[in-house]
Design an enzyme around this catalytic site. Structure first.
Site, PDB file in Angstrom:
ATOM      1  N   SER A 112     -16.424 -23.714  16.741  1.00 48.19           N
ATOM      2  CA  SER A 112     -17.858 -23.934  16.538  1.00 48.19           C
ATOM      3  C   SER A 112     -18.514 -24.195  17.890  1.00 48.19           C
ATOM      4  O   SER A 112     -17.863 -24.661  18.827  1.00 48.19           O
ATOM      5  CB  SER A 112     -18.022 -25.152  15.640  1.00 48.19           C
ATOM      6  N   THR A 169     -21.755 -19.598  16.460  1.00 47.78           N
ATOM      7  CA  THR A 169     -22.884 -20.512  16.522  1.00 47.78           C
ATOM      8  C   THR A 169     -23.188 -21.036  15.111  1.00 47.78           C
ATOM      9  O   THR A 169     -22.405 -20.807  14.188  1.00 47.78           O
ATOM     10  CB  THR A 169     -24.101 -19.768  17.129  1.00 47.78           C
ATOM     11  N   HIS A 184     -25.950 -27.989   6.307  1.00 51.24           N
ATOM     12  CA  HIS A 184     -26.541 -27.729   7.615  1.00 51.24           C
ATOM     13  C   HIS A 184     -28.055 -27.559   7.446  1.00 51.24           C
ATOM     14  O   HIS A 184     -28.559 -27.449   6.326  1.00 51.24           O
ATOM     15  CB  HIS A 184     -25.928 -26.471   8.235  1.00 51.24           C
ATOM     16  N   TRP A 207     -35.517 -33.812   9.202  1.00 52.70           N
ATOM     17  CA  TRP A 207     -34.873 -34.914   9.916  1.00 52.70           C
ATOM     18  C   TRP A 207     -35.128 -34.773  11.412  1.00 52.70           C
ATOM     19  O   TRP A 207     -35.148 -33.651  11.944  1.00 52.70           O
ATOM     20  CB  TRP A 207     -33.364 -34.891   9.693  1.00 52.70           C
ATOM     21  N   ASP A 274     -31.365 -36.390  16.079  1.00 50.39           N
ATOM     22  CA  ASP A 274     -31.638 -35.006  16.488  1.00 50.39           C
ATOM     23  C   ASP A 274     -30.343 -34.253  16.785  1.00 50.39           C
ATOM     24  O   ASP A 274     -30.291 -33.038  16.676  1.00 50.39           O
ATOM     25  CB  ASP A 274     -32.480 -35.002  17.772  1.00 50.39           C
TER      26      ASP A 274
HETATM   27  O1  GFB Z   1     -27.490 -28.067  11.093  1.00 49.62           O
HETATM   28  P1  GFB Z   1     -27.345 -29.500  11.472  1.00 49.62           P
HETATM   29  O2  GFB Z   1     -27.016 -30.447  10.375  1.00 49.62           O
HETATM   30  O3  GFB Z   1     -26.250 -29.672  12.560  1.00 49.62           O
HETATM   31  O4  GFB Z   1     -28.730 -30.004  12.132  1.00 49.62           O
HETATM   32  P2  GFB Z   1     -26.064 -29.525  14.162  1.00 49.62           P
HETATM   33  C1  GFB Z   1     -29.403 -29.293  13.110  1.00 49.62           C
HETATM   34  C2  GFB Z   1     -30.711 -29.987  13.454  1.00 49.62           C
HETATM   35  O5  GFB Z   1     -31.581 -29.906  12.331  1.00 49.62           O
HETATM   36  C3  GFB Z   1     -30.596 -31.471  13.801  1.00 49.62           C
HETATM   37  C4  GFB Z   1     -32.156 -31.173  12.081  1.00 49.62           C
HETATM   38  O6  GFB Z   1     -31.487 -31.768  14.846  1.00 49.62           O
HETATM   39  C5  GFB Z   1     -31.054 -32.139  12.504  1.00 49.62           C
HETATM   40  O7  GFB Z   1     -31.569 -33.443  12.709  1.00 49.62           O
HETATM   41  N1  GFB Z   1     -32.557 -31.265  10.671  1.00 49.62           N
HETATM   42  C6  GFB Z   1     -33.832 -31.362  10.222  1.00 49.62           C
HETATM   43  C7  GFB Z   1     -31.756 -31.284   9.589  1.00 49.62           C
HETATM   44  N2  GFB Z   1     -33.871 -31.489   8.902  1.00 49.62           N
HETATM   45  C8  GFB Z   1     -32.597 -31.450   8.467  1.00 49.62           C
HETATM   46  C9  GFB Z   1     -32.008 -31.528   7.168  1.00 49.62           C
HETATM   47  O8  GFB Z   1     -32.662 -31.693   6.147  1.00 49.62           O
HETATM   48  N3  GFB Z   1     -30.635 -31.421   7.128  1.00 49.62           N
HETATM   49  C10 GFB Z   1     -29.872 -31.230   8.235  1.00 49.62           C
HETATM   50  N4  GFB Z   1     -28.551 -31.099   8.097  1.00 49.62           N
HETATM   51  N5  GFB Z   1     -30.417 -31.197   9.476  1.00 49.62           N
HETATM   52  C11 GFB Z   1     -23.648 -29.368  13.342  1.00 49.62           C
HETATM   53  C12 GFB Z   1     -22.417 -30.148  13.691  1.00 49.62           C
HETATM   54  O9  GFB Z   1     -24.558 -29.820  14.272  1.00 49.62           O
HETATM   55  O10 GFB Z   1     -23.542 -27.982  13.519  1.00 49.62           O
HETATM   56  C13 GFB Z   1     -21.191 -29.499  13.211  1.00 49.62           C
HETATM   57  O11 GFB Z   1     -22.569 -31.467  13.224  1.00 49.62           O
HETATM   58  C14 GFB Z   1     -21.171 -28.012  13.475  1.00 49.62           C
HETATM   59  O12 GFB Z   1     -20.086 -30.113  13.782  1.00 49.62           O
HETATM   60  C15 GFB Z   1     -22.432 -27.356  13.013  1.00 49.62           C
HETATM   61  O13 GFB Z   1     -20.930 -27.734  14.820  1.00 49.62           O
HETATM   62  C16 GFB Z   1     -22.494 -25.867  13.320  1.00 49.62           C
HETATM   63  O14 GFB Z   1     -26.388 -28.157  14.648  1.00 49.62           O
HETATM   64  O15 GFB Z   1     -26.776 -30.627  14.864  1.00 49.62           O
END
Ligand code: GFB
Length: 318
Positions: A112, A169, A184, A207, A274
């Site tokens: 990842s 990605t 996600h 978020w 974030d």
């Molecule tokens: O996709 P996500 O959960 O993971 O969040 P990462 C990406 C961004 O979206 C962060 C924002 O800045 C979150 O705060 N966000 C906004 C939200 N609203 C929301 C919501 O309702 N739900 C979620 N989930 N996020 C993950 C890693 O990181 O990406 C894993 O934790 C993995 O390990 C994956 O690598 C691909 O992109 O931050």
């Protein structure tokens, strides 16, 4: 140019075939002249070494794709560090060591983009690995995935195994996890927008600040890239699998709202983290190998929303 590795007539084990990427791989590999092998969790628990080993010895695949993993969004990664570190380490060590013992011809390990340092220069090149501190919300998952890359390299170096690693990605698409807490961002926002539209709410919440930037690749594009790598790549260094463009979370929310047809407001919940400020990978090496994505973000969002409406909207609403 003939392929470096020929999939024709090969027995290909897709570990994790029920996940979003696994399902996409199954769809893509059906177009190849190979035999597909899968194993349900009830047949073999990949976190148990003896069971994984016994399965590999009996099934004797020619090719193994490690798409099995414990995955989740920012909240799940932060909330369940032990599960993310332990389960991913167990699954990958069992499969990689098991593949070596079963004399598998080719193994593809999936990691990842979170393996890279939190403040890596953009676009992130493969050589940036281990050059700085990780993002704390997902360092547990990242450490497990870095260990997987190293394990493939070590088996390659010590025993000459053709084990390679790909780093996709942020992925999305049909079969994604739309749960409120553990998903996600893309499926999470899709669900929130849908619910706001259906209930007539005047706004929905994202978020964090909305300023972090992410790159999104459709899982079918990802699967196509992975098959390309299986056929055309054989080297120690892991290789990035990206889309090539990123977008801020606020822009993503607006884009989804526009495509779903919702006109309400967007609120930021800044009590939520974030995470990494920006994660745009350099996919120059993959492009040099002759692969590029074909599904635009708009088309991908529309397709995924259609899938959500047909498969999840009803049960998620309960
Ligand atoms: O996709 P996500 O959960 O993971 O969040 P990462 C990406 C961004 O979206 C962060 C924002 O800045 C979150 O705060 N966000 C906004 C939200 N609203 C929301 C919501 O309702 N739900 C979620 N989930 N996020 C993950 C890693 O990181 O990406 C894993 O934790 C993995 O390990 C994956 O690598 C691909 O992109 O931050």
């Amino acid at each position: 140019m003939p392929d470096l590795f020929n999939l024709e007539g090969k027995k290909v084990f897709v570990a994790g075939h029920k996940g979003m990427v696994g399902q996409a791989l199954m769809r893509r590999l059906e177009r190849e002249d190979c035999e597909l092998l899968t194993a349900d969790r009830s047949q073999v628990d990949l976190t148990v070494q003896s069971k994984t080993q016994a399965f590999m010895q009996e099934a004797r695949p020619d090719v193994v794709i490690v798409a099995a993993a414990k995955v989740g969004g920012i909240w799940a990664n932060n909330e369940y560090p032990a599960d993310f570190l332990y389960e991913n380490l167990a699954i990958e060590t069992n499969l990689i060591r098991g593949a070596f013992a079963a004399q598998v011809q080719k193994l593809l390990f999936l990691g990842s983009s979170c393996i890279y340092p939190k403040h890596a220069p953009q676009p992130i090149k493969e050589e940036t690995l281990l050059s700085g501190e990780l993002e704390p919300t997902n360092e547990w998952y990242a450490i497990a995935k870095i260990a997987g890359i190293k394990l493939c390299q070590a088996f390659r170096r010590q025993y000459g195994c053709d084990f390679i690693s790909a780093m996709p990605t942020n992925l999305y698409g049909p079969g994604d996890n739309f749960s409120r807490a553990s998903s996600h961002v893309l499926p999470a926002l899709m669900r929130k927008v849908h619910e706001a539209k259906v209930s007539g709410a005047s706004s929905f919440e994202i978020w964090g600040t909305g300023t972090p930037r992410r790159e999104f690749l459709h899982c079918d594009d990802c699967a196509d890239a992975l098959v390309h790598l299986l056929k055309n790549y054989s080297a120690e260094e892991h290789i990035n699998v990206g889309f090539g463009e990123d977008i801020s979370i606020l822009e993503l929310a607006q884009r989804i709202a526009g495509l779903v047809g919702y006109q309400g407001a967007i609120h930021q919940d800044t009590s939520r983290p974030d995470g990494t400020p920006r994660k745009l990978m350099s996919s120059a090496r993959l492009r040099q190998l002759g692969w590029q994505p074909s599904i635009s973000l708009d088309r991908g969002i529309q397709e995924t929303y259609q899938w959500f409406l047909e498969n999840r909207a009803q049960e998620e609403a309960v």
